[in-house]
Scaffold this motif. Structure first.
Motif, PDB file in Angstrom:
ATOM      1  N   LYS A 177      22.789  24.960  37.758  1.00  0.00           N
ATOM      2  CA  LYS A 177      23.314  25.828  38.839  1.00  0.00           C
ATOM      3  C   LYS A 177      24.399  25.102  39.626  1.00  0.00           C
ATOM      4  O   LYS A 177      25.442  25.651  39.956  1.00  0.00           O
ATOM      5  N   LYS A 178      24.108  23.836  39.937  1.00  0.00           N
ATOM      6  CA  LYS A 178      25.059  23.032  40.706  1.00  0.00           C
ATOM      7  C   LYS A 178      26.349  22.834  39.902  1.00  0.00           C
ATOM      8  O   LYS A 178      27.451  22.938  40.427  1.00  0.00           O
ATOM      9  N   ILE A 179      26.178  22.575  38.604  1.00  0.00           N
ATOM     10  CA  ILE A 179      27.352  22.343  37.742  1.00  0.00           C
ATOM     11  C   ILE A 179      28.242  23.588  37.727  1.00  0.00           C
ATOM     12  O   ILE A 179      29.461  23.502  37.877  1.00  0.00           O
ATOM     13  N   TYR A 215      29.019  14.113  37.759  1.00  0.00           N
ATOM     14  CA  TYR A 215      28.013  14.427  36.730  1.00  0.00           C
ATOM     15  C   TYR A 215      26.697  14.760  37.428  1.00  0.00           C
ATOM     16  O   TYR A 215      26.271  14.047  38.350  1.00  0.00           O
ATOM     17  N   ASP A 216      26.077  15.859  37.037  1.00  0.00           N
ATOM     18  CA  ASP A 216      24.763  16.230  37.584  1.00  0.00           C
ATOM     19  C   ASP A 216      23.979  16.905  36.457  1.00  0.00           C
ATOM     20  O   ASP A 216      24.551  17.311  35.438  1.00  0.00           O
ATOM     21  N   THR A 217      22.650  16.986  36.647  1.00  0.00           N
ATOM     22  CA  THR A 217      21.826  17.580  35.591  1.00  0.00           C
ATOM     23  C   THR A 217      21.419  19.018  35.922  1.00  0.00           C
ATOM     24  O   THR A 217      20.812  19.681  35.098  1.00  0.00           O
ATOM     25  N   ASN A 267      23.136  16.080  48.499  1.00  0.00           N
ATOM     26  CA  ASN A 267      23.672  15.934  49.873  1.00  0.00           C
ATOM     27  C   ASN A 267      24.664  14.789  49.950  1.00  0.00           C
ATOM     28  O   ASN A 267      25.802  14.965  50.381  1.00  0.00           O
ATOM     29  N   MET A 268      24.236  13.616  49.515  1.00  0.00           N
ATOM     30  CA  MET A 268      25.063  12.429  49.694  1.00  0.00           C
ATOM     31  C   MET A 268      26.179  12.344  48.658  1.00  0.00           C
ATOM     32  O   MET A 268      27.327  12.087  49.006  1.00  0.00           O
ATOM     33  N   GLY A 269      25.825  12.560  47.390  1.00  0.00           N
ATOM     34  CA  GLY A 269      26.829  12.431  46.326  1.00  0.00           C
ATOM     35  C   GLY A 269      27.995  13.377  46.559  1.00  0.00           C
ATOM     36  O   GLY A 269      29.167  12.977  46.475  1.00  0.00           O
ATOM     37  N   ALA A 291      24.175   8.445  43.086  1.00  0.00           N
ATOM     38  CA  ALA A 291      23.640   9.118  44.280  1.00  0.00           C
ATOM     39  C   ALA A 291      22.474  10.032  43.936  1.00  0.00           C
ATOM     40  O   ALA A 291      22.369  11.142  44.449  1.00  0.00           O
ATOM     41  N   VAL A 292      21.605   9.551  43.019  1.00  0.00           N
ATOM     42  CA  VAL A 292      20.380  10.312  42.736  1.00  0.00           C
ATOM     43  C   VAL A 292      19.267   9.751  43.619  1.00  0.00           C
ATOM     44  O   VAL A 292      19.425   8.690  44.223  1.00  0.00           O
ATOM     45  N   LYS A 293      18.158  10.470  43.712  1.00  0.00           N
ATOM     46  CA  LYS A 293      17.019   9.952  44.469  1.00  0.00           C
ATOM     47  C   LYS A 293      16.518   8.672  43.783  1.00  0.00           C
ATOM     48  O   LYS A 293      16.542   8.586  42.543  1.00  0.00           O
TER      49      LYS A 293
HETATM   50  N1  NAP Z   1      20.280  12.320  52.614  1.00  0.00           N
HETATM   51  C1  NAP Z   1      20.474  11.282  53.425  1.00  0.00           C
HETATM   52  O1  NAP Z   1      20.624  11.384  54.655  1.00  0.00           O
HETATM   53  C2  NAP Z   1      20.548   9.902  52.841  1.00  0.00           C
HETATM   54  C3  NAP Z   1      20.789   8.809  53.695  1.00  0.00           C
HETATM   55  C4  NAP Z   1      20.880   7.543  53.137  1.00  0.00           C
HETATM   56  C5  NAP Z   1      20.725   7.381  51.765  1.00  0.00           C
HETATM   57  N2  NAP Z   1      20.500   8.459  50.957  1.00  0.00           N
HETATM   58  C6  NAP Z   1      20.366   8.233  49.523  1.00  0.00           C
HETATM   59  O2  NAP Z   1      21.220   9.087  48.807  1.00  0.00           O
HETATM   60  C7  NAP Z   1      20.644   9.349  47.531  1.00  0.00           C
HETATM   61  C8  NAP Z   1      20.813  10.814  47.225  1.00  0.00           C
HETATM   62  O3  NAP Z   1      20.079  11.560  48.206  1.00  0.00           O
HETATM   63  P1  NAP Z   1      20.360  13.102  48.382  1.00  0.00           P
HETATM   64  O4  NAP Z   1      19.687  13.524  49.622  1.00  0.00           O
HETATM   65  O5  NAP Z   1      21.815  13.365  48.194  1.00  0.00           O
HETATM   66  O6  NAP Z   1      19.546  13.656  47.087  1.00  0.00           O
HETATM   67  P2  NAP Z   1      19.643  15.075  46.397  1.00  0.00           P
HETATM   68  O7  NAP Z   1      20.212  16.093  47.327  1.00  0.00           O
HETATM   69  O8  NAP Z   1      18.340  15.333  45.725  1.00  0.00           O
HETATM   70  O9  NAP Z   1      20.771  14.851  45.251  1.00  0.00           O
HETATM   71  C9  NAP Z   1      20.564  14.179  44.064  1.00  0.00           C
HETATM   72  C10 NAP Z   1      21.245  14.986  42.953  1.00  0.00           C
HETATM   73  O10 NAP Z   1      21.166  14.245  41.735  1.00  0.00           O
HETATM   74  C11 NAP Z   1      20.678  15.118  40.701  1.00  0.00           C
HETATM   75  N3  NAP Z   1      20.020  14.313  39.682  1.00  0.00           N
HETATM   76  C12 NAP Z   1      18.708  13.994  39.525  1.00  0.00           C
HETATM   77  N4  NAP Z   1      18.533  13.233  38.429  1.00  0.00           N
HETATM   78  C13 NAP Z   1      19.754  13.077  37.863  1.00  0.00           C
HETATM   79  C14 NAP Z   1      20.229  12.390  36.728  1.00  0.00           C
HETATM   80  N5  NAP Z   1      19.410  11.697  35.913  1.00  0.00           N
HETATM   81  N6  NAP Z   1      21.553  12.421  36.465  1.00  0.00           N
HETATM   82  C15 NAP Z   1      22.406  13.090  37.261  1.00  0.00           C
HETATM   83  N7  NAP Z   1      22.022  13.764  38.369  1.00  0.00           N
HETATM   84  C16 NAP Z   1      20.717  13.761  38.662  1.00  0.00           C
HETATM   85  C17 NAP Z   1      19.746  16.034  41.445  1.00  0.00           C
HETATM   86  O11 NAP Z   1      19.467  17.181  40.671  1.00  0.00           O
HETATM   87  P3  NAP Z   1      18.015  17.899  40.922  1.00  0.00           P
HETATM   88  O12 NAP Z   1      18.123  18.551  42.262  1.00  0.00           O
HETATM   89  O13 NAP Z   1      17.956  18.883  39.781  1.00  0.00           O
HETATM   90  O14 NAP Z   1      16.978  16.815  40.851  1.00  0.00           O
HETATM   91  C18 NAP Z   1      20.568  16.332  42.689  1.00  0.00           C
HETATM   92  O15 NAP Z   1      21.547  17.302  42.436  1.00  0.00           O
HETATM   93  C19 NAP Z   1      19.183   8.936  47.590  1.00  0.00           C
HETATM   94  O16 NAP Z   1      18.977   7.842  46.725  1.00  0.00           O
HETATM   95  C20 NAP Z   1      18.951   8.548  49.029  1.00  0.00           C
HETATM   96  O17 NAP Z   1      18.128   7.401  49.119  1.00  0.00           O
HETATM   97  C21 NAP Z   1      20.401   9.713  51.460  1.00  0.00           C
END
Ligand code: NAP
Length: 268
Positions: A38-40, A33-35, A10-12, A68-70
């Motif tokens: 499907k997304k790639i 870069y993502d792992t 979402n964020m990245g 921007a990973v969790k």
């Molecule tokens: N969403 C919000 O509203 C919000 C607000 C403030 C802050 N944030 C921060 O933003 C960050 C990202 O949140 P998000 O909601 O965008 O998370 P997300 O949708 O889960 O996105 C993270 C992406 O990173 C991938 N990933 C996981 N491990 C990885 C690795 N080692 N190398 C490369 N890519 C990898 C994930 O793949 P998989 O799906 O296969 O795991 C997923 O595609 C979080 O740390 C969160 O604290 C989010």
């Protein structure tokens, strides 16, 4: 300048889309870069990005790296990254609750910028707060701010406490607004409006109020005083909210998010 986004969730992806057309990239395509295979695959169909499934191929050459990973994926990621980085690279974390000290220690990096993004970045109306480690120069900070501003606006804060505090206001804040909207939608439906009309009534009211607020230098409190005449309908609603301590409850909610952000930073 070569910019890499790690994690196309979402964020990245939101920040990548905002930055993709920035003149600061100097014709270099934004790298992602993502792992997730499907997304790639689907990202490779987007001509704005250079998409990688291997860190070796993109990380060593990047000037600025957005992470921007969790948060729970960060330890494993940093372990993998640390042998490929250099000390001139700038790491910008979008992760909630992960402190600059933790990133510096686990990644063995010096230049770290920690941010608190928010969801309206998806429509170019985000607000990102950010602060930096002492190794980041003023020029580098301005470069990163220009990139952040491609998703809306940004505010610089002096300490990480304000990053946690902005979690309670802007990071989690869109959900508070949605909560208020949902409450008004449910009230409209109960009053007998159709779903469509309820949505129009609520969204136009929010949009109109925000526009009034933005176009004038008047506080919300003064707007309420303008709208609510003594003994009138609006005053009845405001009295009901005051009687129920709604203002205090909203402030308590913002502090609950702030406290949770601090806790997350310590949970490491
Ligand atoms: N969403 C919000 O509203 C919000 C607000 C403030 C802050 N944030 C921060 O933003 C960050 C990202 O949140 P998000 O909601 O965008 O998370 P997300 O949708 O889960 O996105 C993270 C992406 O990173 C991938 N990933 C996981 N491990 C990885 C690795 N080692 N190398 C490369 N890519 C990898 C994930 O793949 P998989 O799906 O296969 O795991 C997923 O595609 C979080 O740390 C969160 O604290 C989010």
């Amino acid at each position: 300048m070569k910019v890499l986004v790690i994690g196309a969730g979402n964020m990245g992806l939101t920040y990548a889309e905002g930055m993709a057309d920035s003149p600061m990239l100097n014709k270099h395509k934004l790298k992602i870069y993502d792992t997730d295979p499907k997304k790639i695959k689907s990202l490779r169909e987007d001509s704005r990005f250079d998409v990688y499934d291997n860190l070796d191929d993109c990380l060593p050459k990047a000037d600025i790296v957005f992470v921007a990973v969790k948060p729970y994926h960060s330890d494993g990621l940093f372990e993998e990254m640390k042998t490929m980085i250099n000390q001139s690279q700038i790491f910008v974390s979008l992760m909630a609750g992960v402190t600059i000290d933790t990133i510096q220690e686990k990644l063995e990096a010096s230049k770290v910028i920690r941010t608190m993004p928010n969801l309206p970045a998806q429509v170019g109306k985000g607000v990102t707060s950010y602060t930096e480690s002492k190794e980041v120069s003023r020029v580098e900070l301005i470069m990163v701010r220009n990139l952040l501003d491609t998703t809306g606006t940004s505010i610089h804060v002096d300490t990480e406490t304000f990053i946690d505090a902005s979690t309670g206001i802007s990071g989690s804040g869109p959900a508070y607004v949605f909560y208020f909207m949902q409450s008004m939608l449910e009230a409209a439906l109960k009053m007998g409006f159709s779903a469509y009309d309820s949505k129009v009534l609520v969204s136009s009211t929010f949009e109109g109020a925000i526009e009034l607020f933005n176009q004038n230098d008047i506080s919300p409190k003064s707007w309420i005083a303008k709208v609510a005449s003594k003994g009138g309908t609006t005053q009845a609603a405001i009295d009901s909210m005051e009687d129920n301590n709604v203002k205090q409850l909203i402030q308590d909610a913002a502090y609950a998010a702030f406290d949770r952000a601090v806790e997350l930073g310590k949970e490491d």
